[in-house]
Design an enzyme around this catalytic site. Structure first.
Site, mmCIF file in Angstrom:
data_model
loop_
_atom_site.group_PDB
_atom_site.id
_atom_site.type_symbol
_atom_site.label_atom_id
_atom_site.label_comp_id
_atom_site.label_asym_id
_atom_site.label_seq_id
_atom_site.Cartn_x
_atom_site.Cartn_y
_atom_site.Cartn_z
ATOM 1 C CB SER A 252 -0.870 -0.011 0.942
ATOM 2 O OG SER A 252 -0.257 0.454 2.446
ATOM 3 C CE LYS A 253 -1.838 6.365 -2.991
ATOM 4 N NZ LYS A 253 -3.167 6.813 -2.647
ATOM 5 N NE ARG A 254 0.159 0.174 5.991
ATOM 6 C CZ ARG A 254 0.644 -0.255 6.409
ATOM 7 N NH1 ARG A 254 1.991 -0.593 6.376
ATOM 8 N NH2 ARG A 254 0.181 -1.808 5.554
ATOM 9 N N GLY A 256 4.979 2.881 0.120
ATOM 10 C CA GLY A 256 6.176 4.364 -0.917
ATOM 11 C C GLY A 256 5.224 4.310 -2.356
#
Ligand code: GLU
Length: 491
Positions: A252-254, A256
Site C-alpha cells: 500500500s502507499k505506506r 512508498g
C-alpha cells in the site's frame, strides 16, 4: 492460438500489482505468439472515469506492454469497454433463464436481510445462503409478479457438486458446491454483476487463459458455473500471488509509491521496471540470473515459473535493477535519454548532440557509475554542464579554506600549465609531485582540487573529471577556488 487479457477496472491508477498481472499476460502472449487483449471493466460508472482509463493506458505504454486488441486498437471482439457491452450481458442472462440455468428473483434486499438475520440469530453462524424462494416459483407466480411490476434480478442455479480446477500456479483447487449459493448475475436495475460480465466477455473474446491476482480465486468457482451454464470451454486459470510490502503486509502507499506512473516520474527506466516486476513472483529457473532484457524475458517466461508464495516489493531492489539497466545502455542511447532531463534542469546545449557529442557521451559514461536513475544526471553532472558549479559551502570550508591551500593550488595550477599533455596520468603525477614538494598529503590536495573543480566532495575519479573538463576550464575553476578562499567566510 493463445488469447489472454488484462482487465483493469478504471477506478484508480495503474498499481504495480496490476502492472505485474498485465506483464505476465503480455509475456505469455508474446512468448507463444498469442494475442494480448486489454479490456476495460468500467461497469461501475460512478467509480470509473476516462481520466483513469487514460492513466492506465499511459502506464502500460510506458512499460511497453502493447495490446493487440483493446481501446484505440480495436479488434474483432470489441467493444473493449464493458460499459459498451451492457446489452450483451442482459441478453446472456436472459438466455440462461431461457435455458433453465438461471431464474428471475423478485426478493427485495429487505426480504433477504430479514431472512438472513433470522437464520443467523437462530444458528449463531453467518453462513446463510439464498434459500431459492424464487427458484420454486410457478409460471403463474411469475406472471403475477410481472403484472405487479415487481423489480427482478436474475440468479444462476449453482450446482451442489464439487467444483474443481487445475490452477497453473497453485495446482488443483476444489470448492465444495454446498457452499455456493444461487448468485445474482443481473441486478434488478439491469446491471450485470462482475461474474456475469467477466465470463461473458472471456467467452466472447475467446480467452484461453485467465492470468489474474490471487484475490480472484474465490470468484473462480462461480465463474466456472457460468462457463458451464453457457456451454463454453473453461479457460486455464493462473492466479498470481499478491505483492506485499517489506513488512509482509499487502502493498500500500505506506510502503512508498504504488503507482507505476509515479516511478516513471521519478526517472526509473521502463525496462528496469519490467525486469523488476517480472521477477516479483516469477523465476526463470536458471540459477541466480536476475537481469533480463524484454526479449530475454519473453524467451524465458512461462506460467510454470510463477511461484505460489507471495512476493515482496522492495524499492532498493528496483534501484538495483535500474542501475543494471542504466549501466548497460549503449552510450548514444544513454545520451538521448539524458537530454530531456538536462533540458528540464536548464543544462542542455545543442552542441552535446552536435560537435561535442563524443565529449558528452564520455561525460555520461564517467558519471553513470554514480547514477541510479536517469534523472540523477542533472545533479551529478551540473559542474560539467554549466560554467558555475554550485560550490557546497561546507566543502569549501573544509577542503579549501585551510592553511596553505591557496599556495598549494597556485602550485598545482602552475604544474598543470607546464604539462605537455593534459591527461589522466600527467595530471595525477603533477598533483602528487606538488604534494611531495610541499610536504602535504596527496589526498589533501586531491580533496581540495575536487572541490575546486566540481564544488562538492564526491565525484567520479578526479583526474578523469579534470581531463573531461579540459585544461582551460580546470584552470578557470582553480582560479575560482582562489577567489572563494580569499572571499570572506559566509560571503
Ligand atoms: N476487473 C477485475 C479487477 O480489476 C479483473 C477481473 C479479472 O481479471 O477477472 O480486479
Amino acid at each position: 492460438m493463445i488469447r489472454v487479457r488484462f482487465a483493469p477496472s478504471p477506478t484508480g491508477y495503474l498499481h504495480v500489482g496490476g502492472a505485474r498481472t498485465a506483464l505476465f499476460n503480455w509475456l505469455y502472449a508474446r512468448r507463444h505468439g498469442g494475442v494480448f487483449v486489454l479490456r476495460i471493466e468500467d461497469t461501475d460508472a460512478e467509480r470509473s472515469s476516462e481520466a483513469m482509463v487514460e492513466g492506465i493506458l499511459d502506464g502500460l505504454r510506458w512499460l511497453g506492454l502493447d495490446w493487440d486488441e483493446g481501446p484505440h486498437t480495436g479488434g474483432t471482439y470489441g467493444p473493449y469497454f464493458q460499459s459498451q457491452r451492457l446489452e450483451r450481458y442482459r441478453a446472456t442472462a436472459e438466455r440462461l433463464v431461457a435455458d433453465g440455468h438461471a431464474y428471475y428473483c423478485y426478493c427485495t434486499p429487505d426480504d433477504i436481510r430479514v431472512k438472513r438475520d433470522a437464520a443467523e440469530a437462530s444458528s449463531g453462524v453467518g453462513t446463510w445462503r439464498y434459500d431459492r424462494t424464487c427458484c420454486a416459483l410457478t409460471g403463474d407466480d411469475i406472471a403475477a409478479r410481472e403484472r405487479d411490476g415487481r423489480p427482478r434480478a436474475i440468479r444462476v442455479r449453482a450446482p451442489e457438486r464439487t467444483i474443481a480446477f487445475d490452477d497453473a500456479v497453485h495446482g488443483s483447487i476444489a470448492f465444495d458446491g454446498a457452499n455456493l449459493e444461487d448468485f445474482v448475475i443481473l441486478r434488478s436495475d439491469g446491471h450485470p454483476t462482475y461474474h456475469l460480465s467477466v465470463v461473458c466477455d472471456d467467452v466472447d473474446m475467446k480467452m484461453t487463459h485467465v492470468v489474474r491476482g490471487d484475490d480472484h480465486i474465490s470468484n473462480t468457482p462461480k465463474q466456472i458455473v457460468l462457463y458451464q451454464a453457457l456451454g463454453a470451454p473453461v479457460p486455464t486459470f493462473a492466479h498470481v500471488p499478491l505483492i506485499l510490502g517489506s513488512d509482509k503486509k499487502r502493498l500500500s502507499k505506506r510502503h512508498g509509491a504504488t503507482s507505476v506512473i509515479e516511478y516513471a516520474r521519478q526517472g526509473y527506466m521502463p525496462e528496469a521496471m519490467v525486469n523488476f516486476l517480472a521477477l516479483l513472483g516469477w523465476s526463470p529457473g536458471e540459477g541466480d540470473r536476475e537481469v533480463f532484457t524484454r526479449e530475454q524475458l519473453i524467451a524465458a517466461f512461462d506460467l510454470s515459473g510463477i511461484s505460489g508464495g507471495n512476493a515482496v516489493f522492495n524499492v532498493e531492489k528496483l534501484d538495483w535493477f535500474n542501475q543494471q539497466h542504466l549501466w548497460s545502455l549503449p552510450p548514444a542511447e544513454l545520451g538521448w535519454r539524458v537530454k530531456p532531463v538536462l533540458e528540464r534542469a536548464g543544462l542542455w546545449s545543442d552542441v552535446y548532440a552536435g560537435d561535442k557529442h563524443a565529449w558528452f557521451d564520455a561525460v555520461l559514461q564517467l558519471l553513470k557509475t554514480r547514477a541510479k536513475k536517469i534523472d540523477d544526471f542533472a545533479e551529478l553532472g551540473r559542474y560539467f554542464f554549466t560554467m558555475e558549479p554550485a560550490y557546497d559551502p561546507a566543502a569549501v570550508a573544509r577542503h579549501l579554506r585551510t592553511d596553505g591551500m591557496r599556495d598549494h593550488l597556485v602550485a598545482i595550477d602552475e604544474a598543470f600549465d607546464a604539462l605537455p599533455t593534459f591527461d589522466v596520468d600527467t595530471t595525477e603525477q603533477a598533483v602528487r609531485t606538488v604534494a611531495e614538494v610541499r610536504g602535504v598529503k596527496a589526498a589533501t590536495l586531491i580533496h581540495a582540487v575536487r572541490v575546486a573543480l566540481t564544488g562538492r566532495t564526491a565525484s567520479p575519479g578526479l583526474f578523469e573529471v579534470a581531463v573531461l573538463l579540459g585544461r582551460q576550464v580546470t584552470k578557470a575553476r582553480l582560479a575560482q577556488a582562489l577567489t572563494l578562499i580569499a572571499s570572506p567566510v559566509g560571503g
